[in-house]
Write an enzyme that holds these catalytic residues in place. Structure first.
Site, mmCIF file in Angstrom:
data_model
loop_
_atom_site.group_PDB
_atom_site.id
_atom_site.type_symbol
_atom_site.label_atom_id
_atom_site.label_comp_id
_atom_site.label_asym_id
_atom_site.label_seq_id
_atom_site.Cartn_x
_atom_site.Cartn_y
_atom_site.Cartn_z
ATOM 1 N N THR A 16 38.013 38.160 46.813
ATOM 2 C CA THR A 16 39.432 38.279 47.125
ATOM 3 C C THR A 16 39.847 39.749 47.055
ATOM 4 O O THR A 16 39.163 40.569 46.426
ATOM 5 C CB THR A 16 40.279 37.431 46.143
ATOM 6 N N GLU A 17 40.910 40.095 47.737
ATOM 7 C CA GLU A 17 41.443 41.458 47.735
ATOM 8 C C GLU A 17 40.422 42.504 48.210
ATOM 9 O O GLU A 17 40.283 43.572 47.616
ATOM 10 C CB GLU A 17 41.952 41.837 46.333
ATOM 11 N N GLY A 19 40.315 43.184 51.712
ATOM 12 C CA GLY A 19 40.819 43.701 52.977
ATOM 13 C C GLY A 19 40.673 42.776 54.161
ATOM 14 O O GLY A 19 40.674 43.233 55.307
ATOM 15 N N LYS A 20 40.577 41.458 53.921
ATOM 16 C CA LYS A 20 40.434 40.526 55.040
ATOM 17 C C LYS A 20 41.605 40.621 56.004
ATOM 18 O O LYS A 20 41.420 40.636 57.222
ATOM 19 C CB LYS A 20 40.306 39.085 54.531
ATOM 20 N N THR A 21 42.818 40.672 55.450
ATOM 21 C CA THR A 21 43.991 40.718 56.318
ATOM 22 C C THR A 21 44.044 42.029 57.086
ATOM 23 O O THR A 21 44.412 42.053 58.269
ATOM 24 C CB THR A 21 45.278 40.535 55.493
ATOM 25 N N LYS A 42 46.152 31.585 59.419
ATOM 26 C CA LYS A 42 45.772 31.650 58.009
ATOM 27 C C LYS A 42 46.066 30.266 57.461
ATOM 28 O O LYS A 42 47.201 29.983 57.029
ATOM 29 C CB LYS A 42 46.557 32.728 57.266
ATOM 30 N N SER A 46 47.968 31.294 49.398
ATOM 31 C CA SER A 46 48.563 31.242 48.067
ATOM 32 C C SER A 46 49.374 32.512 47.849
ATOM 33 O O SER A 46 49.065 33.556 48.408
ATOM 34 C CB SER A 46 47.461 31.146 47.006
ATOM 35 N N ASP A 59 50.632 38.228 54.073
ATOM 36 C CA ASP A 59 49.462 38.389 54.943
ATOM 37 C C ASP A 59 49.659 37.645 56.260
ATOM 38 O O ASP A 59 49.359 38.165 57.338
ATOM 39 C CB ASP A 59 48.194 37.878 54.246
ATOM 40 N N GLU A 121 41.840 33.647 59.391
ATOM 41 C CA GLU A 121 41.542 34.327 58.132
ATOM 42 C C GLU A 121 41.405 33.331 57.000
ATOM 43 O O GLU A 121 42.263 32.471 56.797
ATOM 44 C CB GLU A 121 42.647 35.333 57.786
ATOM 45 N N GLY A 122 40.318 33.462 56.252
ATOM 46 C CA GLY A 122 40.093 32.596 55.106
ATOM 47 C C GLY A 122 40.923 33.011 53.907
ATOM 48 O O GLY A 122 41.824 33.846 53.993
ATOM 49 N N ALA A 123 40.600 32.423 52.762
ATOM 50 C CA ALA A 123 41.260 32.751 51.503
ATOM 51 C C ALA A 123 40.176 33.090 50.490
ATOM 52 O O ALA A 123 39.218 32.323 50.332
ATOM 53 C CB ALA A 123 42.098 31.575 51.011
ATOM 54 N N GLY A 124 40.313 34.237 49.826
ATOM 55 C CA GLY A 124 39.292 34.621 48.859
ATOM 56 C C GLY A 124 37.955 34.865 49.522
ATOM 57 O O GLY A 124 37.885 35.452 50.607
ATOM 58 N N ASN A 181 35.007 48.070 54.200
ATOM 59 C CA ASN A 181 36.379 48.486 53.890
ATOM 60 C C ASN A 181 36.391 49.206 52.545
ATOM 61 O O ASN A 181 36.101 48.612 51.499
ATOM 62 C CB ASN A 181 37.295 47.264 53.840
ATOM 63 N N HIS A 182 36.714 50.492 52.565
ATOM 64 C CA HIS A 182 36.755 51.272 51.328
ATOM 65 C C HIS A 182 37.958 50.847 50.492
ATOM 66 O O HIS A 182 39.092 50.840 50.970
ATOM 67 C CB HIS A 182 36.839 52.761 51.649
#
Length: 234
Positions: A16-17, A19-21, A42, A46, A59, A121-124, A181-182
C-alpha cells in the site's frame, strides 16, 4: 499514436502507499494525450470522506479527472468505505460483506463502455482479502486482465516485487509491465536497486517516476511508455 483496440489493465502494487494511483492516473493522462478515450475503475476504496454527494475517495476522484468517457463517480468507485484500513475490515465495520462476483459485475459495466484504455486500480497489494475466501486478485483473474505492477522504491522492494510478480504469473495472468516509483529523495543505493529489478522482473519497465510529490499525472505521463504497453499486451 495509431488508434488501439480497447485495452484494459489492472494496476497493483508491491504494498500500500507505493503510488498506484499516481501511475494509474498518469497512464490515463498519457492515453488521453495520445488521443485515446479513457475510463477508470477503483472497485473498492477505503478511507473515504463524506461530501454533499456522498462518500468520496481522493484517489478515485483523481482517476475521474482523467476519464474522457462520462462515467459517474459510482461507476468509477462502486464500493466506498469510510475507514482507511484493509477493505474487508472497513466493510465489516459498516456491517457489509465484500463479494468478488459483485465487483466483477461493476468492472464489466465499465469495460462495456469500450474505452481505448481502461485502467482498474486495486487496493493495497496483490493478495488483499475481500472476505474469508476471496481476494481482490480474483477480479483481474476473472476478467483475464493484464497486470501492471507499481514498485515503490524503498528498502525491501526487490523481495516484494519478485514475490508479487511470481504471484501474478502463478495466478495465470500476464504481467504487462512494471513502473518504478521513487518514494523518497534519498533511498540508499536506489540506482543499484533499480538495476536489480530491471534484471530480475519478467516484464518490461514502463517507466521510472522520480520523487516529486508536486508533480501531476500530466507531468508524469511523458515518463511512461504507453506505446510499449499497448504494443506488447495481449
Amino acid at each position: 499514436m495509431e488508434k488501439a483496440r480497447p485495452r484494459a489493465f489492472f494496476v497493483t502494487g508491491t504494498d500500500t502507499e507505493v503510488g498506484k494511483t499516481r501511475v494509474a492516473a498518469s497512464l490515463l493522462a498519457a492515453a488521453r494525450n495520445a488521443g485515446l478515450s479513457t475510463a477508470a475503475l477503483k472497485p473498492v476504496a477505503s478511507g473515504c470522506d463524506m461530501h454533499e454527494a456522498g462518500l468520496r475517495n481522493e484517489d478515485a476522484l483523481l482517476l475521474a479527472q482523467y476519464c474522457t468517457l462520462p462515467l459517474s463517480y459510482e461507476q468509477i468507485n462502486p464500493v466506498a468505505l469510510r475507514q482507511a484500513i484493509a477493505p474487508h475490515l472497513a466493510a465489516a465495520s459498516e456491517g457489509r460483506t465484500l463479494q468478488l462476483d459483485r465487483l466483477v459485475g461493476f468492472a464489466r459495466g465499465v469495460l462495456m463502455q469500450r474505452a481505448d484504455v481502461t485502467v482498474v486500480e486495486g487496493a493495497g497489494g496483490w493478495r488483499v482479502p475481500l472476505n474469508s475466501r476471496e481476494f481482490l486478485s480474483g477480479l483481474p483473474a476473472a476478467l483475464n486482465m493484464p497486470v501492471i505492477l507499481v514498485v515503490g522504491l524503498k528498502l525491501g522492494c526487490i523481495n516484494h516485487a519478485i514475490l508479487t510478480a511470481e504471484a501474478i504469473l502463478r495466478d495465470g495472468l500476464p504481467l504487462a509491465g512494471w513502473v518504478a516509483n521513487h518514494l523518497s529523495a534519498d533511498m540508499p543505493a536506489a540506482h543499484d536497486n533499480l538495476a536489480t529489478l530491471l534484471d530480475v522482473l519478467p516484464a518490461p519497465c514502463l517507466g521510472e517516476l522520480p520523487w516529486a510529490p508536486a508533480e501531476s499525472p500530466d507531468d508524469c505521463a511523458s515518463q511512461l511508455d504507453l506505446g510499449q504497453l499497448l504494443a506488447t499486451s495481449v
